[in-house]
Write an enzyme that holds these catalytic residues in place. Structure first.
Site, mmCIF file in Angstrom:
data_model
loop_
_atom_site.group_PDB
_atom_site.id
_atom_site.type_symbol
_atom_site.label_atom_id
_atom_site.label_comp_id
_atom_site.label_asym_id
_atom_site.label_seq_id
_atom_site.Cartn_x
_atom_site.Cartn_y
_atom_site.Cartn_z
ATOM 1 N N TYR A 53 20.388 58.128 29.760
ATOM 2 C CA TYR A 53 20.868 57.076 28.856
ATOM 3 C C TYR A 53 21.463 55.901 29.630
ATOM 4 O O TYR A 53 22.003 56.084 30.716
ATOM 5 C CB TYR A 53 21.934 57.635 27.915
ATOM 6 C CG TYR A 53 21.430 58.630 26.914
ATOM 7 C CD1 TYR A 53 20.075 58.838 26.690
ATOM 8 C CD2 TYR A 53 22.328 59.384 26.168
ATOM 9 C CE1 TYR A 53 19.635 59.778 25.771
ATOM 10 C CE2 TYR A 53 21.908 60.314 25.236
ATOM 11 C CZ TYR A 53 20.563 60.516 25.037
ATOM 12 O OH TYR A 53 20.147 61.443 24.120
ATOM 13 N N SER A 233 18.119 61.855 15.911
ATOM 14 C CA SER A 233 17.347 60.934 15.067
ATOM 15 C C SER A 233 17.423 61.301 13.589
ATOM 16 O O SER A 233 16.405 61.298 12.894
ATOM 17 C CB SER A 233 15.882 60.871 15.513
ATOM 18 O OG SER A 233 15.763 60.220 16.750
ATOM 19 N N GLY A 238 16.770 54.653 12.212
ATOM 20 C CA GLY A 238 17.313 53.698 11.260
ATOM 21 C C GLY A 238 16.413 53.375 10.089
ATOM 22 O O GLY A 238 16.840 52.685 9.149
ATOM 23 N N THR A 239 15.187 53.872 10.090
ATOM 24 C CA THR A 239 14.276 53.534 9.002
ATOM 25 C C THR A 239 14.776 54.072 7.666
ATOM 26 O O THR A 239 14.577 53.436 6.621
ATOM 27 C CB THR A 239 12.857 54.072 9.269
ATOM 28 O OG1 THR A 239 12.906 55.502 9.404
ATOM 29 C CG2 THR A 239 12.270 53.472 10.535
ATOM 30 N N LEU A 240 15.442 55.230 7.689
ATOM 31 C CA LEU A 240 15.900 55.842 6.445
ATOM 32 C C LEU A 240 17.135 55.153 5.865
ATOM 33 O O LEU A 240 17.579 55.491 4.771
ATOM 34 C CB LEU A 240 16.175 57.331 6.665
ATOM 35 C CG LEU A 240 14.916 58.178 6.856
ATOM 36 C CD1 LEU A 240 15.258 59.552 7.430
ATOM 37 C CD2 LEU A 240 14.153 58.323 5.543
ATOM 38 N N GLY A 242 16.982 52.063 5.083
ATOM 39 C CA GLY A 242 16.398 51.058 4.204
ATOM 40 C C GLY A 242 16.383 49.658 4.786
ATOM 41 O O GLY A 242 15.850 48.737 4.169
ATOM 42 N N LYS A 243 16.931 49.491 6.004
ATOM 43 C CA LYS A 243 17.049 48.128 6.532
ATOM 44 C C LYS A 243 15.719 47.529 6.988
ATOM 45 O O LYS A 243 15.642 46.320 7.221
ATOM 46 C CB LYS A 243 18.060 48.082 7.666
ATOM 47 C CG LYS A 243 17.689 48.854 8.917
ATOM 48 C CD LYS A 243 18.829 48.766 9.938
ATOM 49 C CE LYS A 243 18.533 49.546 11.198
ATOM 50 N NZ LYS A 243 19.684 49.491 12.154
#
Length: 345
Positions: A53, A233, A238-240, A242-243
């Site tokens: 990371y 994840s 971040g897709t879930l 809604g952005k």
């Protein structure tokens, strides 16, 4: 905050774990420090990091995340308050800046990687040390099917024996797996029990509404063998939340910034995601909180690894722990899953 037993150990980790992979890339040190402070105030006692990371992995930022965490410990002196986890990188994944790119899970690499992580983290020990992904070629990082490949890789026996040496030296308290398969998990457990080597206490794999493949094979192992899931994840990058709905690309969103992350961007995933977001809003829920609450409630999950780039996101994600999903919402989730099973494994 709820605290759950880590494997068969006497450690209790918070049901929410603070993920750190944006620190040193999307977040600077002061922002990371603010996240740690906020998480601690909320009762989180579990930090997860890795030598690789921040992500995406780059030579110029390599190891910055562990360095930031080490600076926090030096400043605050609260190392004993945390369950600290890190990981040794595996081969491939377009990484050639770590140990010349020829990464192995053998004794030489384990010692080198662990000692370097401990130095950066400014600590004498790790509570949990994980193999970030298998050295062998198998189905992880988005591969659902398995294609066999004859190849040489470090025998699992050598890996476990080397880890055992580090446990006995006091540098590691417990070991864990990551991005592992049912075969690999059971093989590590069987070898540990037959040889008296450290037993994996956890497995850190992806798990979210768009990728529930862990439920096939590994969920039973996690429960029966007390090798629980550390879910990463949980928001599918971040897709879930809604952005990204309707083709939106917020300027600071990970999927807007980095073309590398395409795992959750395909027509099937977008269709399923839209339905999950709509379901949440239909019931007056924040889509991200619904998605996180679904992960945290699973009986095979030990801790849900959340990440954020802002304190507002972090507060919302932490608040998901208090959300109880109704039977109606859960039925709606299963209906969508039936129509769109694992569109982004």
């Amino acid at each position: 905050m709820d605290y759950r037993q880590l494997g068969r150990t006497d450690l209790k980790v918070s049901a929410i774990c603070l993920g750190t992979m944006t620190w040193g890339e999307q977040n600077n040190q002061p922002e990371a420090f603010a996240q740690i402070e906020r998480a601690k105030e909320a009762g989180i006692n579990f930090l997860d990091t890795a030598e690789m990371y921040p992500v995406p992995p780059k030579a110029e930022t390599y190891s910055a995340t562990e360095t930031i965490i080490g600076n926090w410990f030096k400043q605050q002196g609260d190392r004993a308050d945390w369950i600290l986890a890190s990981k040794i990188a595996g081969p491939g994944n377009a990484i050639d800046h770590i140990r010349d790119g020829n990464l192995k899970h053998n004794r030489k690499h384990i010692v080198a990687a662990l000692d370097a992580s401990l130095a950066r983290l400014q600590t004498d020990y790790l509570d949990l040390y994980q193999l970030h992904w298998p050295e062998r070629s198998t189905n992880f990082f988005g591969k659902l099917g398995y294609t066999h490949k004859d190849e040489d890789f470090t025998p699992l026996e050598e890996t476990l024996e080397a880890l055992d040496e580090q446990v006995k030296a006091g540098k590691i308290r417990h070991i864990g797996l990551s991005n592992e398969t049912p075969w690999g998990t059971m093989k590590f457990l069987q070898l540990a029990e037959s040889r008296g080597w450290p037993r994996a206490v956890s497995i850190q794999n992806p798990y979210n509404l768009l990728n529930r493949s862990f439920e096939v094979g590994l969920a039973e192992i996690a429960i029966r063998e007390q090798c629980g899931l550390l879910a990463y994840s949980p928001l599918a990058f971040g897709t879930l939340s809604g952005k990204y709905e309707g083709g939106a690309r917020p300027a600071k969103g990970r999927l807007s910034l980095y073309s590398r992350f395409t795992r959750y961007f395909n027509p099937q995933s977008e269709a399923a995601c839209s339905r999950y977001v709509a379901l949440a809003r239909e019931h007056g829920l924040e889509p991200a909180q619904m998605a996180l609450a679904f992960v945290t409630r699973q009986p095979f999950v030990t801790s849900n690894i959340i990440g954020a780039t802002t304190l507002e996101q972090l507060d919302s994600n932490i608040a998901s722990f208090g959300l109880k999903l109704s039977d109606e919402v859960l039925a709606g989730i299963e209906a969508i899953h039936k129509d769109h099973p694992n569109p982004a494994p």
